[in-house]
Motif scaffolding. Structure first.
Motif, short mmCIF file in Angstrom:
data_model
loop_
_atom_site.label_atom_id
_atom_site.label_comp_id
_atom_site.label_asym_id
_atom_site.label_seq_id
_atom_site.Cartn_x
_atom_site.Cartn_y
_atom_site.Cartn_z
N PRO A 12 10.19 -43.23 -52.34
CA PRO A 12 11.39 -42.60 -51.77
C PRO A 12 11.11 -41.15 -51.40
O PRO A 12 10.37 -40.44 -52.08
N HIS A 13 11.71 -40.70 -50.32
CA HIS A 13 11.57 -39.31 -49.90
C HIS A 13 12.31 -38.39 -50.88
O HIS A 13 13.46 -38.64 -51.23
N SER A 14 11.63 -37.34 -51.32
CA SER A 14 12.25 -36.33 -52.18
C SER A 14 11.57 -34.99 -51.88
O SER A 14 11.99 -34.27 -50.99
N ASP A 15 10.51 -34.68 -52.61
CA ASP A 15 9.72 -33.49 -52.33
C ASP A 15 8.25 -33.86 -52.51
O ASP A 15 7.92 -34.85 -53.18
N PRO A 16 7.30 -33.10 -51.92
CA PRO A 16 5.89 -33.48 -51.95
C PRO A 16 5.31 -33.68 -53.35
O PRO A 16 4.54 -34.62 -53.58
N LYS A 73 -4.85 -33.28 -65.89
CA LYS A 73 -4.53 -32.66 -64.62
C LYS A 73 -5.69 -32.85 -63.64
O LYS A 73 -6.85 -32.64 -63.98
N ALA A 74 -5.33 -33.25 -62.42
CA ALA A 74 -6.33 -33.45 -61.37
C ALA A 74 -5.80 -32.84 -60.08
O ALA A 74 -4.67 -33.11 -59.68
N ARG A 75 -6.61 -31.99 -59.46
CA ARG A 75 -6.21 -31.38 -58.21
C ARG A 75 -5.99 -32.48 -57.15
O ARG A 75 -6.90 -33.24 -56.84
N THR A 76 -4.80 -32.54 -56.58
CA THR A 76 -4.41 -33.63 -55.70
C THR A 76 -3.80 -33.11 -54.42
O THR A 76 -2.93 -32.23 -54.44
N SER A 77 -4.23 -33.65 -53.29
CA SER A 77 -3.68 -33.26 -52.00
C SER A 77 -2.25 -33.80 -51.85
O SER A 77 -1.94 -34.92 -52.25
N LEU A 78 -1.40 -33.00 -51.24
CA LEU A 78 -0.01 -33.39 -50.98
C LEU A 78 0.18 -33.86 -49.54
O LEU A 78 1.31 -34.12 -49.12
N ILE A 79 -0.91 -34.03 -48.79
CA ILE A 79 -0.80 -34.24 -47.35
C ILE A 79 -0.01 -35.49 -46.98
O ILE A 79 0.77 -35.48 -46.02
N THR A 80 -0.17 -36.57 -47.74
CA THR A 80 0.53 -37.81 -47.36
C THR A 80 2.04 -37.63 -47.48
O THR A 80 2.79 -38.03 -46.58
N ALA A 81 2.49 -37.03 -48.57
CA ALA A 81 3.92 -36.80 -48.74
C ALA A 81 4.45 -35.80 -47.72
O ALA A 81 5.55 -35.97 -47.17
N GLU A 82 3.68 -34.76 -47.46
CA GLU A 82 4.12 -33.75 -46.49
C GLU A 82 4.26 -34.35 -45.09
O GLU A 82 5.22 -34.06 -44.37
N LEU A 83 3.31 -35.21 -44.71
CA LEU A 83 3.40 -35.86 -43.39
C LEU A 83 4.58 -36.82 -43.34
O LEU A 83 5.29 -36.89 -42.32
N ALA A 84 4.80 -37.57 -44.42
CA ALA A 84 5.91 -38.50 -44.46
C ALA A 84 7.25 -37.78 -44.29
O ALA A 84 8.13 -38.24 -43.56
N PRO A 134 7.23 -44.56 -38.00
CA PRO A 134 5.83 -44.36 -38.42
C PRO A 134 5.66 -44.63 -39.91
O PRO A 134 6.62 -44.56 -40.69
N VAL A 135 4.42 -44.92 -40.29
CA VAL A 135 4.10 -45.24 -41.68
C VAL A 135 2.86 -44.47 -42.11
O VAL A 135 1.87 -44.41 -41.37
N ILE A 136 2.92 -43.87 -43.28
CA ILE A 136 1.75 -43.26 -43.91
C ILE A 136 1.33 -44.19 -45.04
O ILE A 136 2.07 -44.36 -46.02
N LEU A 137 0.18 -44.81 -44.88
CA LEU A 137 -0.36 -45.66 -45.94
C LEU A 137 -1.32 -44.83 -46.79
O LEU A 137 -2.37 -44.40 -46.31
N VAL A 138 -0.93 -44.59 -48.02
CA VAL A 138 -1.80 -43.84 -48.92
C VAL A 138 -2.62 -44.84 -49.72
O VAL A 138 -2.11 -45.83 -50.24
#
Length: 309
Positions: A258-262, A217-228, A124-128
């Motif tokens: 690269p996968h690391s943390d969200p 600083k800008a409030r940013t969703s982590l959803i793409t990284a979390e799903l990946a 699967p692929v998450i395209l951000v």
């Protein structure tokens, strides 16, 4: 009683705004495609933007993150950004005429090879992506290339506008997943089946993390990284940029994150988007409140208290 009156008043405003927008779109669709796109860009920049406060928002955002930008460039941006927004809106409503231009867009950048490798492996692929150029050009292009491309979208606050807007974006391609319980269940099924999911993540999110974007600083969703991370999906930033003719596109697929943390992964997405925006300043939607409540210091979210044994 006051709450009901306010609710009715807001519905009346939403209904009126929707009538105006639908009227402008309906009139524009009568025109030949190129005239309609250029005309909607001009209308948004010169009429709707001053009324809706878009120009003021552009100036405010630029003053917040680029205070040394020359005034002449700020004023050019205040006109050019709404022009791109207007073009994008009418292109989405133009259906097949828009799709035929989007599918001819070349794809450049290292992300294309990563995308092809993931498809070959059934991964699967998450395209951000973000509000650059025309973001739906990417979806139309990849669907045409045979990719199993779905998209997550957020319901608009104006219910009258949302109804026909969702119909229009659905004509470009499906599946579409609305944020919410049902949409998330359908989205997870799509990802688990090795599908591709596109998500716009460059908007302010109240419960997002305060990450860097243009030095602020800008409030940013982590959803793409979390799903990946959860589904072992490739996380690839991809953007649809408008060519100088204002009518055609090119697609930039940046390298896989690269996968690391969200937090680390999402900050890498922000950094890549910032680089692209700096190279194409008038193509990002500076009309959004990306640094909402910028005068207030942003603190990292506190972890929930641990339950006592």
């Amino acid at each position: 009683m006051a709450q009901k009156q306010t609710s009715f008043g807001q519905r009346a405003v939403d209904y009126t705004v929707n009538l105006v927008i639908r009227g402008a779109i309906g009139l524009a669709l009568i025109l030949p495609y190129e005239t309609r796109v250029r005309g909607m860009g001009w209308l948004t920049s010169h009429v709707l933007a001053p009324i809706g406060g878009f120009r003021k928002r552009v100036r405010s955002n630029l003053a917040h993150v680029m205070p040394d930008l020359p005034k002449t460039e700020v004023e050019r941006m205040a006109r050019a950004v709404p022009d791109n927004v207007g073009r994008t809106l009418i292109e989405i409503y133009s259906g097949e005429e828009f799709v035929q231009r989007a599918i001819t867009a070349p794809i450049e950048g290292p992300g294309l090879a990563c995308l092809e490798a993931a498809r070959d492996a059934g991964r699967p692929v998450i395209l951000v992506t973000g509000h650059m150029g025309n973001y739906d050009a990417v979806r139309a292009n990849l669907i045409h290339r045979g990719y199993n491309m779905g998209a997550l979208y957020r319901r608009m606050s104006n219910p009258y506008f949302n109804e026909h807007y969702v119909r229009s974006i659905s004509k470009i391609g499906t599946p579409m997943f609305e944020q919410g319980r049902k949409g998330m269940i359908e989205m997870v099924r799509h990802i688990k089946a090795g599908g591709i999911l596109g998500i716009l993540t460059d908007l302010y999110v109240q419960d997002g993390e305060p990450l860097d974007f243009f030095g602020q600083k800008a409030r940013t969703s982590l959803i793409t990284a979390e799903l990946a991370l959860k589904f072992d999906a490739a996380l690839i930033p991809v953007y649809g940029l408008r060519n100088p003719d204002g009518l055609t596109f090119r697609i930039v697929a940046q390298d896989e994150i690269p996968h690391s943390d969200p937090l680390t992964m999402t900050q890498a997405v922000n950094d890549g988007l910032e680089t692209l925006v700096r190279e194409n300043m008038d193509q990002w939607f500076w009309i959004h409140r990306r640094w909402k409540y910028a005068t207030r210091p942003l603190q990292p979210k506190k972890a929930p208290p641990k339950s006592k044994a």
